[in-house]
Motif scaffolding. Structure first.
Motif, PDB file in Angstrom:
ATOM      1  N   THR A 156       0.832  -1.204   0.000  1.00  0.00           N
ATOM      2  CA  THR A 156       0.000   0.000   0.000  1.00  0.00           C
ATOM      3  C   THR A 156       0.868   1.257   0.000  1.00  0.00           C
ATOM      4  O   THR A 156       2.055   1.195   0.338  1.00  0.00           O
ATOM      5  CB  THR A 156      -0.882   0.017   1.256  1.00  0.00           C
ATOM      6  N   PRO A 157       0.282   2.403  -0.320  1.00  0.00           N
ATOM      7  CA  PRO A 157       1.046   3.657  -0.225  1.00  0.00           C
ATOM      8  C   PRO A 157       1.641   3.882   1.169  1.00  0.00           C
ATOM      9  O   PRO A 157       2.769   4.366   1.286  1.00  0.00           O
ATOM     10  CB  PRO A 157       0.015   4.729  -0.598  1.00  0.00           C
ATOM     11  N   ALA A 158       0.910   3.525   2.214  1.00  0.00           N
ATOM     12  CA  ALA A 158       1.451   3.683   3.577  1.00  0.00           C
ATOM     13  C   ALA A 158       2.673   2.786   3.772  1.00  0.00           C
ATOM     14  O   ALA A 158       3.679   3.210   4.355  1.00  0.00           O
ATOM     15  CB  ALA A 158       0.379   3.368   4.612  1.00  0.00           C
ATOM     16  N   LYS A 159       2.597   1.556   3.290  1.00  0.00           N
ATOM     17  CA  LYS A 159       3.737   0.633   3.390  1.00  0.00           C
ATOM     18  C   LYS A 159       4.906   1.169   2.564  1.00  0.00           C
ATOM     19  O   LYS A 159       6.062   1.093   2.977  1.00  0.00           O
ATOM     20  CB  LYS A 159       3.313  -0.764   2.920  1.00  0.00           C
ATOM     21  N   GLN A 160       4.607   1.734   1.393  1.00  0.00           N
ATOM     22  CA  GLN A 160       5.660   2.299   0.555  1.00  0.00           C
ATOM     23  C   GLN A 160       6.384   3.421   1.303  1.00  0.00           C
ATOM     24  O   GLN A 160       7.609   3.502   1.263  1.00  0.00           O
ATOM     25  CB  GLN A 160       5.080   2.836  -0.758  1.00  0.00           C
ATOM     26  N   ARG A 161       5.620   4.276   1.987  1.00  0.00           N
ATOM     27  CA  ARG A 161       6.247   5.372   2.739  1.00  0.00           C
ATOM     28  C   ARG A 161       7.124   4.838   3.861  1.00  0.00           C
ATOM     29  O   ARG A 161       8.212   5.350   4.107  1.00  0.00           O
ATOM     30  CB  ARG A 161       5.171   6.317   3.295  1.00  0.00           C
ATOM     31  N   PHE A 210       7.754   1.083  -7.170  1.00  0.00           N
ATOM     32  CA  PHE A 210       7.205   2.394  -6.833  1.00  0.00           C
ATOM     33  C   PHE A 210       8.348   3.379  -6.713  1.00  0.00           C
ATOM     34  O   PHE A 210       9.496   3.003  -6.522  1.00  0.00           O
ATOM     35  CB  PHE A 210       6.356   2.355  -5.560  1.00  0.00           C
ATOM     36  N   GLN A 233      10.488   6.944  -5.527  1.00  0.00           N
ATOM     37  CA  GLN A 233      11.063   7.404  -4.265  1.00  0.00           C
ATOM     38  C   GLN A 233      10.335   8.630  -3.747  1.00  0.00           C
ATOM     39  O   GLN A 233      10.775   9.252  -2.783  1.00  0.00           O
ATOM     40  CB  GLN A 233      12.557   7.671  -4.463  1.00  0.00           C
ATOM     41  N   ASP A 234       9.200   8.965  -4.366  1.00  0.00           N
ATOM     42  CA  ASP A 234       8.397  10.080  -3.874  1.00  0.00           C
ATOM     43  C   ASP A 234       7.110   9.577  -3.232  1.00  0.00           C
ATOM     44  O   ASP A 234       6.138  10.294  -3.115  1.00  0.00           O
ATOM     45  CB  ASP A 234       8.059  11.041  -5.026  1.00  0.00           C
ATOM     46  N   ALA A 235       7.114   8.306  -2.818  1.00  0.00           N
ATOM     47  CA  ALA A 235       5.914   7.691  -2.238  1.00  0.00           C
ATOM     48  C   ALA A 235       5.458   8.438  -0.992  1.00  0.00           C
ATOM     49  O   ALA A 235       6.222   9.021  -0.298  1.00  0.00           O
ATOM     50  CB  ALA A 235       6.190   6.232  -1.905  1.00  0.00           C
TER      51      ALA A 235
END
Length: 119
Positions: free
Chosen positions: A67-72, A115, A117-119
């Protein structure tokens, strides 16, 4: 990775990537932000690898579970690794390796640059 299946999947993914010319630099790097399953070298590039294992992928694409949260969290953990290892000048990418079992055999999907590096 704490469950035996997760540890097995990470070891299998590391072997899969090593057979494709990557070097294993570190497993299960942990910091406050989270954990990076595998850190590999691909030439000069540092590759932060998220390993996803599913016994069955009929209902969900395992790569879609990053998910985007996991990516961050992965991005923050990667920054911590770079700061600690003094490798901040190296190019980096984030890959996802998904592993499912079909007929008792592992099946891999390798999503390079999964993904940004601007996640």
């Amino acid at each position: 990775a704490h469950r035996p299946a997760d540890r097995w999947a990470e070891s299998a993914a590391a072997r899969f990537l090593r057979r494709r010319g990557l070097r294993l630099l570190e497993r299960n790097f942990r910091c406050r932000a989270g954990e990076i399953d595998l850190i590999m070298g691909d030439g000069d590039t540092l590759v932060f690898v998220e390993v996803r294992y599913r016994a069955d992928d009929r209902f969900v694409d395992p790569a879609a579970t990053v998910t985007p949260a996991k990516q961050r969290r992965l991005l923050t953990a990667a920054r911590a690794y770079l700061a600690r290892s003094r490798l901040a000048d190296r190019p980096c990418r984030f890959d996802v390796v998904t592993l499912t079992k079909r007929n008792y055999r592992p099946e891999f999907r390798w999503v390079k640059d999964a993904f940004g590096q601007d996640a």
